[in-house]
Design a protein around this motif. Structure first.
Motif, PDB file in Angstrom:
ATOM      1  N   LEU A 159       3.756  -2.381 -15.103  1.00 12.77           N
ATOM      2  CA  LEU A 159       3.145  -1.961 -13.854  1.00 12.77           C
ATOM      3  C   LEU A 159       2.258  -3.060 -13.277  1.00 12.77           C
ATOM      4  O   LEU A 159       2.107  -3.171 -12.059  1.00 12.77           O
ATOM      5  CB  LEU A 159       2.363  -0.657 -14.059  1.00 12.77           C
ATOM      6  CG  LEU A 159       3.298   0.535 -14.340  1.00 12.77           C
ATOM      7  CD1 LEU A 159       2.512   1.750 -14.797  1.00 12.77           C
ATOM      8  CD2 LEU A 159       4.129   0.874 -13.111  1.00 12.77           C
ATOM      9  N   ASP A 186       2.597  -4.571  -9.557  1.00 12.07           N
ATOM     10  CA  ASP A 186       1.452  -4.893  -8.712  1.00 12.07           C
ATOM     11  C   ASP A 186       1.547  -6.339  -8.221  1.00 12.07           C
ATOM     12  O   ASP A 186       1.335  -6.626  -7.044  1.00 12.07           O
ATOM     13  CB  ASP A 186       0.163  -4.679  -9.512  1.00 12.07           C
ATOM     14  CG  ASP A 186      -1.077  -4.851  -8.658  1.00 12.07           C
ATOM     15  OD1 ASP A 186      -1.624  -3.827  -8.213  1.00 12.07           O
ATOM     16  OD2 ASP A 186      -1.489  -6.007  -8.438  1.00 12.07           O
ATOM     17  N   VAL A 195      -0.121   1.766  -7.089  1.00 16.31           N
ATOM     18  CA  VAL A 195       0.477   1.630  -8.422  1.00 16.31           C
ATOM     19  C   VAL A 195      -0.162   2.617  -9.391  1.00 16.31           C
ATOM     20  O   VAL A 195       0.529   3.327 -10.127  1.00 16.31           O
ATOM     21  CB  VAL A 195       0.332   0.180  -8.940  1.00 16.31           C
ATOM     22  CG1 VAL A 195       0.782   0.081 -10.387  1.00 16.31           C
ATOM     23  CG2 VAL A 195       1.136  -0.768  -8.071  1.00 16.31           C
ATOM     24  N   ALA A 241      -1.578   1.375 -16.545  1.00 19.55           N
ATOM     25  CA  ALA A 241      -1.443   0.512 -15.375  1.00 19.55           C
ATOM     26  C   ALA A 241      -2.774  -0.147 -15.040  1.00 19.55           C
ATOM     27  O   ALA A 241      -2.849  -1.356 -14.804  1.00 19.55           O
ATOM     28  CB  ALA A 241      -0.948   1.337 -14.187  1.00 19.55           C
TER      29      ALA A 241
END
Ligand SMILES: Nc1ncnc2c1ncn2[C@@H]1O[C@H](COP(=O)(O)OP(=O)(O)O)[C@@H](O)[C@H]1O
Ligand SMILES: [Mg+2]
Lengths: 712, 244
Positions: free
Chosen positions: A78, A82, A100, A235
């Motif tokens: 993740l 990003d 995200v 994340a």
């Protein structure tokens, strides 16, 4: 040894270890206000990141009972998403970060829960672990395919690395925000778990182990929510960590999270305050070692091993596990114990196949393919070492290749340089005590914790063992294949046949062992430790024996690895991350079976062949992606692929009447109505009551409250 | 003086006193009953005797040897065997293999030599499950699995046998057979401590009965005395009758 003494020993050992290491590796930097402030200022944001990742682990584990090995990989993936949006497409971080963390991550979490995790409830620990380890590989593989690792990626820090000074020490806004977010999360999670209905429901599952063991008792909303939250936390940790690494390497980002495992273990996978405390201590330790200690020469890699060393120590400091009663609701494997005769026939067939292949198919002038086949057999032999340990005794080890590495080094050092046959056995002999030592942590730790300890061990061996001068040191060591009966096994063809024979003999031996008293005792210990001890089984002795046996086989296999490679060069070929796919492949094949080990070898072989003949960027991804995705197959078939393959095949053999009978019985059994339609499609009868009672592990006694209510 | 003496044993789980200063004597050659409502602490007491649960106070004495601090496997070798209320059979082994595991362990410390396979078959025959000897236990009905546990316990050649609700899951015929088997076993000098909810079986099989309620022994005596005891009726028999 009593609990108190063994605890004391571990604590004393830990303190002595820390003091000793600090003394020898002391870099001589001054310890003063500035350096200490610097230490704390560096440690706090790191602690925040560790705590975020670890909280995600804890939330998922407490709610669903699944330890998510892929937590780090999900964070890494993740963070790349990003990166893609901010750096590559130029979208503002202010928009992308919430997107995200609050949208993509939760969706991913819910998807994972629905598609995969929900089907793991009540499966054997090794199956659960393998799936999340596989997921970790899949994410690394996917990221490697999407974002070419040959070019550097870098993520700018928030506010371009600007910040403010505390004394003489700069605290960047990025790090400041990290700390603030971590603290806010601590408060938020506390409110969530103690003040909201869903949070209280999550905790209720944790606090009732019997309830937690029952898949059906968990509401699907809870588990989806936990996975969504876990992925969001991953994340956040990944995105905040990415700018702190040099080039966002997928594996670095993934494995930095091993420290989070240690922090979560400090919280015993359930207490968030303790997890935060653990994160703080671990971050301080990491920065302290970075600022004040210097490791050189043979200890150069110690800083890389630090997360795993800390994980190992934290695990050892856990209080001793209690005697385990049988896990209720667990779906047991359907094991057909093959006879020695069948195993011998199978191995003979394998040998004939390999001989024919090596004579007529594989080229002896270009030995690449012969070498690959030999590597496949060596891999199968390593996988075989886990069959008694993990398959029968239920002790999950993620370190078989580390033992093989120790065996390889032992072979090279103890006569393998000139191909002495004794060196092969010495290699096994040297690894036996190392493996047996693992029986002691295995007495304290059980299940998941033991698996984590073996993982940490594998990483420590990789970083610290091979660089020792007595092992391999800075250079290389070359080895010769054995000389045996006047045959020269330097020919790759002869060597392949040799390894196949060795695997065949070991395989037959393992099958015979399963049918022996020792084999039965191992399975008994796995099925019910409590019952085992009450019939007189000495658990320590049994674990010592099986760990020693497993390590011995792996060490033995290591000697053949060394022969096949020709030279040993640092940890090459024996890395922790190279060992995990072997475990995965074995689980896919069937962890309790010799055929499963062979499957693991064939799997490794096919992967090597496919990779080398395919397009390059796919190649990079496939190393990780293939075992990662393949392992999802065990959701369909937790006993392993060899079970249906073997059943189908055995039925075709004219002399296997028993296999045909088993098959008929099985089809008859599956035709029986299941509990599912009870009360709806057919009446609920006495036999069903027994069945349900048995599934739930309750007796037919009437609970006191109910009885009292009825009488009153 | 009993073969097995439980002396002032207490077990604390956090704030809960699951067993409270309980003393029970289990003499050789007869069945001693241990009854009490659900949650009274019977299973916990079994765990203390077999070493699976450390007591917070008290002693366990077997044949004049204190075993309170011994490891569970050592107690097994000294002659304590048990079955479990919540099944703890070795599910992925066959019924015969379950018994073999125990026999093969016993062979290590037993002085006499013997043929494990033969004795395993005899034991399965004796408890009445010879016909499922080669079936994996997880595929057996609860009642048969309980009998596997019983055979496995007997395979250790115990001096004291602890049975935790052996009749649950058995049909009437099997329960009767169990009663007969208990008589045979005790006639051979075995001491049996029986936790059981099937009152007819308890009253018929036991020579003495102790009644546990909230971890305390509230009554002890012959079946007749126990049946007549008003406090027992209040604590236990009354509710059991009402429930059935
Ligand atoms: N491991 C444990 N931890 C906490 N409480 C327990 C544990 N085992 C049993 N208990 C509690 O101790 C009490 C006695 O339980 P138990 O011995 O199983 O009763 P019985 O067998 O008489 O039905 C119950 O209230 C039970 O909830
Ligand atoms: Mg009970």
């Amino acid at each position: 040894m009593s609990q108190r003494w063994s605890n004391l020993l571990v604590w004393a050992g830990t303190i002595a270890f820390v003091v000793l290491v600090s003394k020898t590796a002391w870099a001589g930097n001054p310890v003063n206000g500035t350096s200490l402030t610097n230490l704390v200022v560096l440690a706090l944001p790191l602690a925040g990141i560790i705590a975020m990742a670890a909280s995600g682990l804890v939330v998922v584990y407490t709610t669903t009972g699944i330890f998510n090995f892929a937590q780090g990989a999900i964070g890494m993936f993740l963070a790349y998403v990003d990166w893609e949006l901010t750096v590559h497409h130029g979208w503002p971080q202010l928009f992308v970060l919430p997107l995200v963390v609050l949208v993509i991550a939760p969706l991913l979490g819910i998807g994972l829960d629905r598609a995969i995790m929900r089907h793991l409830q009540g499966k054997a620990l090794v199956v659960q672990l393998s799936v999340t380890v596989g997921l970790m590989f899949a994410f690394i593989g996917l990221a490697n395919m999407l974002w070419n690792q040959n070019t550097a990626h870098s993520m700018p820090a928030l506010f371009q690395g600007e910040g403010f000074h505390i004394g003489q020490v700069l605290l960047t806004w990025h790090r400041f925000i990290t700390i603030v977010v971590a603290v806010a999360l601590a408060i938020g999670l506390r409110i969530l778990l103690f003040q909201t209905r869903i949070g209280i429901a999550m905790r209720a599952v944790v606090d009732n182990r019997d309830l937690a063991a029952l898949g059906g008792a968990r509401s699907s909303v809870l588990s989806s929510f936990a996975w969504a939250l876990g992925c969001s936390l991953a994340a956040l940790a990944g995105i905040l960590l990415a700018p702190e690494t040099a080039d966002m390497s997928t594996t670095t980002l993934t494995f930095l999270i091993i420290t989070a495992f240690a922090a979560a273990v400090v919280g015993r996978l359930r207490s968030l305050p303790l997890t935060y405390l653990g994160a703080l201590i671990l971050a301080l330790a990491t920065q302290w070692s970075g600022s004040f200690l210097r490791f050189s020469e043979r200890w150069t890699n110690v800083p890389d091993a630090l997360p795993t060393i800390m994980l190992f120590i934290v695990l050892l400091l856990l209080p001793r596990a209690e005697i385990q009663f049988a896990r209720i609701g667990q779906v047991r494997r359907v094991e057909r114990v093959s006879s020695v005769r069948d195993a011998a026939i199978g191995m003979l067939a394998l040998l004939v196949f390999i001989v024919v292949m090596s004579m007529f198919v594989l080229s002896n002038t270009d030995t690449t393919n012969l070498s690959r086949f030999a590597l496949g057999m060596c891999t199968a032999l390593v996988a075989l070492s886990l069959v008694p340990l993990t398959g029968w005794a239920g002790q999950v080890s993620l370190a078989p290749l580390a033992f093989a590495g120790i065996g390889a080094v032992a072979y090279a050092r103890l006569g393998g340089a000139h191909g002495s046959i004794w060196a092969v056995f010495l290699a096994a002999l040297v690894t036996v005590p190392v493996g047996a030592l693992f029986a002691f942590p295995a007495m304290r730790l059980q299940g998941l914790y033991l698996a984590l300890a073996t993982l940490a061990f594998a990483a420590m061996v990789e970083e610290v063992f091979y660089s020792q001068p007595f092992a391999i040191g800075a250079g290389e060591r070359s080895v010769q294949p054995v000389h045996l009966l006047g045959i020269d096994f330097t020919s790759k063809r002869a060597f392949l046949i040799l390894v196949t024979v060795v695997f065949g003999l070991c395989g037959i031996g393992i099958v015979a062992l399963r049918r022996s008293a020792f084999g039965r005792r191992l399975v008994a210990l796995r099925d019910s430790e409590a019952a085992s001890v009450t019939v007189g089984v000495n658990v320590l002795e049994t674990k010592l024996a099986v760990f020693a046996l497993s390590a011995g086989i792996a060490g033995f296999a290591g000697a053949f690895f060394a022969m096949n490679a020709g030279t040993l060069n640092g940890p090459t070929g024996f890395e922790m991350i190279a060992g995990l796919p072997i475990v995965l492949a074995l689980v896919i094949g069937g962890v309790g079976f010799v055929a499963g080990a062979l499957f693991a070898g064939i799997f490794g072989l096919s992967l090597v062949i496919i990779q080398s003949d395919w397009h390059i960027s796919l190649w990079i991804g496939l190393t990780y992606l293939a075992p990662g995705l393949a392992v999802l197959g065990i959701i369909q078939n937790p006993s392993g692929a060899v079970v249906p393959i073997g059943e189908g095949f055995a039925r075709l053999l004219p002399w296997r009447h028993d296999a045909r009978r088993d098959y008929e019985e099985m089809t008859a059994a599956t035709a029986e109505p299941e509990v599912g339609g009870l009360g709806l499609e057919r009446p609920f009868e006495e036999a069903d009551v027994l069945l349900v009672d048995r599934e739930l592990g309750i007796s037919n006694e009437v609970p006191r409250a109910v009885a009292a209510a009825r009488s009153g | 003086m009993g073969l097995l003496e439980i002396e002032e044993v207490s077990v604390q789980f956090g704030g809960l006193l699951a067993v409270d200063d309980a003393s029970i004597s289990v003499p050789a050659g007869c069945v001693t009953g241990l009854i009490g409502p659900n949650g009274a602490g019977k299973t916990t007491l079994f765990n203390v005797i077999t070493g699976l649960q450390a007591p917070s106070g008290g002693r366990v004495v077997l044949d004049d040897v204190e075993v309170t601090r011994r490891r569970p496997y050592r107690r097994a070798r000294l002659g304590i065997a048990r079955t479990f209320q919540r099944l703890e059979a070795f599910g992925s082994l066959t019924a015969r293999e379950n018994v073999l595991v125990a026999l093969e362990m016993r062979r290590r410390w037993a002085t006499a030599r013997y043929d494990c396979g033969k004795i395993a078959d005899e034991l399965l025959e004796r408890v009445g499950i010879a016909h499922v000897a080669e079936t994996r236990v997880e595929a057996l009905p609860t009642g048969s699995a309980r009998l596997v546990e019983l055979a496995r316990a007997l395979a250790t050649d115990p001096k004291v046998l602890l049975l935790d609700e052996p009749s649950s899951g058995l049909d009437e015929q099997e329960t009767d057979a169990l009663g007969v088997l208990l008589h045979e076993l005790t006639a051979g000098g075995l001491a049996v401590l029986l936790v059981e909810h099937d009152m007819p079986l308890v009253m018929e099989a036991c020579s003495y009965i102790s009644v546990l309620d909230f971890g305390r022994v509230i009554a002890r005596g012959t079946p007749r005395e126990i049946q007549a005891d008003p406090s027992v009726q209040r604590a236990y028999l009354g509710t059991a009758k009402a429930a059935s």
